[in-house]
Design a protein around this motif. Structure first.
Motif, PDB file in Angstrom:
ATOM      1  N   PRO A 186     -10.420   9.439   8.762  1.00  0.00           N
ATOM      2  CA  PRO A 186     -10.642   8.026   8.420  1.00  0.00           C
ATOM      3  C   PRO A 186     -10.469   7.752   6.923  1.00  0.00           C
ATOM      4  O   PRO A 186      -9.954   6.698   6.531  1.00  0.00           O
ATOM      5  CB  PRO A 186     -12.078   7.758   8.868  1.00  0.00           C
ATOM      6  CG  PRO A 186     -12.402   8.828   9.842  1.00  0.00           C
ATOM      7  CD  PRO A 186     -11.567  10.012   9.472  1.00  0.00           C
ATOM      8  N   TYR A 187     -10.901   8.706   6.086  1.00  0.00           N
ATOM      9  CA  TYR A 187     -10.708   8.551   4.645  1.00  0.00           C
ATOM     10  C   TYR A 187      -9.222   8.442   4.315  1.00  0.00           C
ATOM     11  O   TYR A 187      -8.797   7.557   3.581  1.00  0.00           O
ATOM     12  CB  TYR A 187     -11.339   9.734   3.886  1.00  0.00           C
ATOM     13  CG  TYR A 187     -10.757   9.944   2.513  1.00  0.00           C
ATOM     14  CD1 TYR A 187     -11.074   9.094   1.452  1.00  0.00           C
ATOM     15  CD2 TYR A 187      -9.860  10.985   2.273  1.00  0.00           C
ATOM     16  CE1 TYR A 187     -10.527   9.271   0.196  1.00  0.00           C
ATOM     17  CE2 TYR A 187      -9.300  11.174   1.029  1.00  0.00           C
ATOM     18  CZ  TYR A 187      -9.641  10.315  -0.010  1.00  0.00           C
ATOM     19  OH  TYR A 187      -9.087  10.498  -1.246  1.00  0.00           O
ATOM     20  N   GLU A 188      -8.414   9.329   4.884  1.00  0.00           N
ATOM     21  CA  GLU A 188      -6.974   9.324   4.596  1.00  0.00           C
ATOM     22  C   GLU A 188      -6.310   8.042   5.104  1.00  0.00           C
ATOM     23  O   GLU A 188      -5.423   7.496   4.436  1.00  0.00           O
ATOM     24  CB  GLU A 188      -6.307  10.565   5.187  1.00  0.00           C
ATOM     25  CG  GLU A 188      -6.679  11.827   4.431  1.00  0.00           C
ATOM     26  CD  GLU A 188      -6.088  13.097   5.018  1.00  0.00           C
ATOM     27  OE1 GLU A 188      -5.244  13.014   5.944  1.00  0.00           O
ATOM     28  OE2 GLU A 188      -6.479  14.191   4.552  1.00  0.00           O
TER      29      GLU A 188
ATOM     30  N   PHE B 221      -7.401   5.326   2.690  1.00  0.00           N
ATOM     31  CA  PHE B 221      -6.711   5.594   1.421  1.00  0.00           C
ATOM     32  C   PHE B 221      -5.286   5.049   1.473  1.00  0.00           C
ATOM     33  O   PHE B 221      -4.851   4.335   0.573  1.00  0.00           O
ATOM     34  CB  PHE B 221      -6.707   7.114   1.188  1.00  0.00           C
ATOM     35  CG  PHE B 221      -6.142   7.572  -0.114  1.00  0.00           C
ATOM     36  CD1 PHE B 221      -6.971   7.782  -1.203  1.00  0.00           C
ATOM     37  CD2 PHE B 221      -4.789   7.840  -0.254  1.00  0.00           C
ATOM     38  CE1 PHE B 221      -6.463   8.243  -2.408  1.00  0.00           C
ATOM     39  CE2 PHE B 221      -4.264   8.292  -1.451  1.00  0.00           C
ATOM     40  CZ  PHE B 221      -5.107   8.495  -2.532  1.00  0.00           C
ATOM     41  N   GLU B 222      -4.585   5.350   2.554  1.00  0.00           N
ATOM     42  CA  GLU B 222      -3.212   4.869   2.714  1.00  0.00           C
ATOM     43  C   GLU B 222      -3.165   3.343   2.788  1.00  0.00           C
ATOM     44  O   GLU B 222      -2.318   2.704   2.149  1.00  0.00           O
ATOM     45  CB  GLU B 222      -2.583   5.485   3.962  1.00  0.00           C
ATOM     46  CG  GLU B 222      -1.137   5.081   4.149  1.00  0.00           C
ATOM     47  CD  GLU B 222      -0.491   5.735   5.363  1.00  0.00           C
ATOM     48  OE1 GLU B 222       0.560   5.210   5.788  1.00  0.00           O
ATOM     49  OE2 GLU B 222      -0.999   6.740   5.884  1.00  0.00           O
ATOM     50  N   ALA B 223      -4.075   2.757   3.544  1.00  0.00           N
ATOM     51  CA  ALA B 223      -4.110   1.288   3.669  1.00  0.00           C
ATOM     52  C   ALA B 223      -4.410   0.634   2.319  1.00  0.00           C
ATOM     53  O   ALA B 223      -3.798  -0.379   1.961  1.00  0.00           O
ATOM     54  CB  ALA B 223      -5.152   0.877   4.706  1.00  0.00           C
ATOM     55  N   LEU B 224      -5.323   1.204   1.568  1.00  0.00           N
ATOM     56  CA  LEU B 224      -5.664   0.667   0.250  1.00  0.00           C
ATOM     57  C   LEU B 224      -4.460   0.671  -0.674  1.00  0.00           C
ATOM     58  O   LEU B 224      -4.127  -0.352  -1.284  1.00  0.00           O
ATOM     59  CB  LEU B 224      -6.798   1.482  -0.387  1.00  0.00           C
ATOM     60  CG  LEU B 224      -7.050   1.198  -1.869  1.00  0.00           C
ATOM     61  CD1 LEU B 224      -7.537  -0.215  -2.083  1.00  0.00           C
ATOM     62  CD2 LEU B 224      -8.022   2.213  -2.437  1.00  0.00           C
TER      63      LEU B 224
ATOM     64  N   HIS C 287     -15.430   7.848  -7.974  1.00  0.00           N
ATOM     65  CA  HIS C 287     -16.614   7.768  -7.127  1.00  0.00           C
ATOM     66  C   HIS C 287     -16.284   7.688  -5.640  1.00  0.00           C
ATOM     67  O   HIS C 287     -16.979   8.299  -4.818  1.00  0.00           O
ATOM     68  CB  HIS C 287     -17.459   6.569  -7.554  1.00  0.00           C
ATOM     69  CG  HIS C 287     -18.833   6.541  -6.982  1.00  0.00           C
ATOM     70  ND1 HIS C 287     -19.735   7.584  -7.121  1.00  0.00           N
ATOM     71  CD2 HIS C 287     -19.473   5.581  -6.269  1.00  0.00           C
ATOM     72  CE1 HIS C 287     -20.861   7.270  -6.530  1.00  0.00           C
ATOM     73  NE2 HIS C 287     -20.733   6.058  -5.996  1.00  0.00           N
ATOM     74  N   VAL C 288     -15.246   6.940  -5.286  1.00  0.00           N
ATOM     75  CA  VAL C 288     -14.889   6.841  -3.873  1.00  0.00           C
ATOM     76  C   VAL C 288     -13.524   7.465  -3.573  1.00  0.00           C
ATOM     77  O   VAL C 288     -12.897   7.157  -2.566  1.00  0.00           O
ATOM     78  CB  VAL C 288     -14.990   5.393  -3.335  1.00  0.00           C
ATOM     79  CG1 VAL C 288     -16.435   4.961  -3.249  1.00  0.00           C
ATOM     80  CG2 VAL C 288     -14.213   4.428  -4.170  1.00  0.00           C
TER      81      VAL C 288
END
Length: 127
Positions: free
Chosen positions: A4-6, A9-12, A55-56
Motif C-alpha cells: 500500500p505504501y508503494e 507513493f506512486e499515486a502521489l 517523516h512519511v
C-alpha cells in the motif's frame, strides 16, 4: 505495509508530476486566477521537503527539484499575509513530535532552510 505504501507513493508522485505539467502552462492550477485549489496545494507543498520527504518516506523527489512547483510555492508564499501563516518550526515540531510510532524519540531534524522569498518566474503567465 509495503505494497500500500508503494501504491500511495506512486499515486502521489504521479499527481505531483501532473501538477508540475499544469503549472508549466499557467500560473495557477485552474488558470491565471488564484483559487482554493491553489491554497490547498500550497499547504501540502510548503511542508513537503521539510516533513513529508523524511517523516512519511516520500523521498523520490524534492519539491525544489520541480521548477514549476517550487516557483509556485514561492509565488504563493510571497502573497500578502501568506508568509505570516507559515511557521516551519511549528510544522516540524508538530509532525515529528506527534507520531511516536514513526518517530519514537521525537527527534526534529535541524535542516534544511529553504528561502521562499527568492524571486520566482510565475509572472510570466500574466497577460
Amino acid at each position: 505495509k509495503q505494497k500500500p505504501y508503494e501504491e500511495a507513493f506512486e499515486a502521489l508522485f504521479n499527481a505531483l508530476d501532473r501538477c508540475e505539467d499544469i503549472l508549466s502552462k499557467q500560473r495557477y492550477l485552474c488558470g491565471n486566477v488564484f483559487t482554493e485549489a491553489d491554497l490547498r496545494l500550497f499547504k501540502t507543498l510548503i511542508r513537503f521537503d521539510e516533513v513529508y520527504v523524511v517523516h512519511v518516506k516520500c523521498n523520490k523527489k524534492l519539491i525544489r527539484e520541480y521548477p514549476n512547483l517550487f516557483n509556485f510555492v514561492k509565488d504563493v508564499y510571497q502573497m500578502d499575509g501568506i508568509s505570516d501563516t507559515v511557521r516551519m518550526d511549528h510544522i516540524k515540531k508538530h509532525y515529528y513530535g506527534s507520531h511516536p510510532s514513526i518517530n519514537p524519540y521525537g527527534v526534529i531534524p535541524v535542516g534544511s532552510v529553504i528561502d521562499y522569498s527568492t524571486p520566482h518566474d510565475r509572472h510570466k503567465f500574466n497577460t
